[in-house]
Every structure is written in structure tokens, then in C-alpha cells.
Scaffold this active site. Structure first.
Site, PDB file in Angstrom:
ATOM      1  N   LEU A  11       0.439   5.148   3.976  1.00  0.00           N
ATOM      2  CA  LEU A  11       1.066   3.720   4.147  1.00  0.00           C
ATOM      3  C   LEU A  11       2.356   3.841   4.289  1.00  0.00           C
ATOM      4  O   LEU A  11       3.204   4.931   4.194  1.00  0.00           O
ATOM      5  CB  LEU A  11       0.871   2.861   2.772  1.00  0.00           C
ATOM      6  CG  LEU A  11      -0.492   2.624   2.524  1.00  0.00           C
ATOM      7  CD1 LEU A  11      -0.503   1.810   1.311  1.00  0.00           C
ATOM      8  CD2 LEU A  11      -0.999   1.884   3.562  1.00  0.00           C
ATOM      9  N   CYS A  12       3.126   2.939   5.083  1.00  0.00           N
ATOM     10  CA  CYS A  12       4.536   2.903   5.407  1.00  0.00           C
ATOM     11  C   CYS A  12       5.278   3.415   4.463  1.00  0.00           C
ATOM     12  O   CYS A  12       5.188   2.899   3.216  1.00  0.00           O
ATOM     13  CB  CYS A  12       4.705   1.554   5.960  1.00  0.00           C
ATOM     14  SG  CYS A  12       6.608   1.234   6.311  1.00  0.00           S
ATOM     15  N   PRO A  13       6.483   4.380   4.549  1.00  0.00           N
ATOM     16  CA  PRO A  13       6.988   4.634   5.869  1.00  0.00           C
ATOM     17  C   PRO A  13       6.144   6.073   6.135  1.00  0.00           C
ATOM     18  O   PRO A  13       6.702   6.708   6.995  1.00  0.00           O
ATOM     19  CB  PRO A  13       8.247   4.823   5.604  1.00  0.00           C
ATOM     20  CG  PRO A  13       8.410   5.171   4.243  1.00  0.00           C
ATOM     21  CD  PRO A  13       7.298   4.469   3.532  1.00  0.00           C
ATOM     22  N   ASP A  38      -2.438   2.806   9.197  1.00  0.00           N
ATOM     23  CA  ASP A  38      -1.636   1.837   8.312  1.00  0.00           C
ATOM     24  C   ASP A  38      -1.359   0.718   9.603  1.00  0.00           C
ATOM     25  O   ASP A  38      -0.910   1.149  10.351  1.00  0.00           O
ATOM     26  CB  ASP A  38      -0.229   2.463   7.860  1.00  0.00           C
ATOM     27  CG  ASP A  38       0.799   1.693   7.303  1.00  0.00           C
ATOM     28  OD1 ASP A  38       0.273   0.445   6.854  1.00  0.00           O
ATOM     29  OD2 ASP A  38       1.703   2.028   7.129  1.00  0.00           O
ATOM     30  N   ASP A  44       6.076   0.335  13.417  1.00  0.00           N
ATOM     31  CA  ASP A  44       6.886   1.379  12.929  1.00  0.00           C
ATOM     32  C   ASP A  44       6.878   2.496  14.056  1.00  0.00           C
ATOM     33  O   ASP A  44       8.092   2.846  14.490  1.00  0.00           O
ATOM     34  CB  ASP A  44       6.286   2.025  11.509  1.00  0.00           C
ATOM     35  CG  ASP A  44       6.679   1.119  10.563  1.00  0.00           C
ATOM     36  OD1 ASP A  44       7.397   0.021  10.588  1.00  0.00           O
ATOM     37  OD2 ASP A  44       6.070   1.340   9.338  1.00  0.00           O
TER      38      ASP A  44
END
Length: 73
Positions: A11-13, A38, A44
Site C-alpha cells: 500500500l501507499c507509499p 494499490d 502516486d
């Protein structure tokens, strides 16, 4: 082209952080593919490329994941 970066399940980041780390070793003009599932990566990855001056060459969906092909600035 370098081996793809498998960021499935991250998941981010984390997907972008892995992409940034692997791109450091690339020469200008070389390409790499990030594979991520994600939902935030859709925002992103293009943002990272725009900020760093890299080119996002291709975005495609395959088997429930998105493949981002990026060319180093």
C-alpha cells in the site's frame, strides 16, 4: 529494461518508494515497470514521475494489477 518491480499487495507509499529506489541504479533513458494493485498508485506514480522529471510511458491493466512503465529522466 530492468526486471519489473512486484509491488502487489503493498500500500501507499511503498510501491512508489520501491520504484524510486530501483530507478537510482538506472541510467538516463532506461525503462522499468512497476506492477501494483494499490488503488492510490494510479495517482502516486504519475505524480512521482512529474515531480522527478521521469516519463510515464505506459499504464495498462493485467490480471487485476496495473503495470506502469517509466523511463528515467
Amino acid at each position: 529494461m530492468s526486471d519489473p518491480i512486484d509491488a502487489i499487495g503493498l500500500l501507499c507509499p511503498l510501491p512508489v518508494l520501491r520504484l524510486r529506489k530501483r530507478m537510482r541504479a538506472l541510467a538516463s533513458g532506461e525503462t522499468i515497470t512497476l506492477i501494483a494493485d494499490d488503488p492510490a498508485a494510479v495517482i502516486d506514480v504519475p505524480h512521482f514521475c512529474a515531480e522527478a522529471g521521469h516519463r510515464l510511458l505506459e499504464v495498462c491493466e493485467q490480471n487485476g494489477a496495473t503495470h506502469y512503465t517509466v523511463q528515467k529522466a
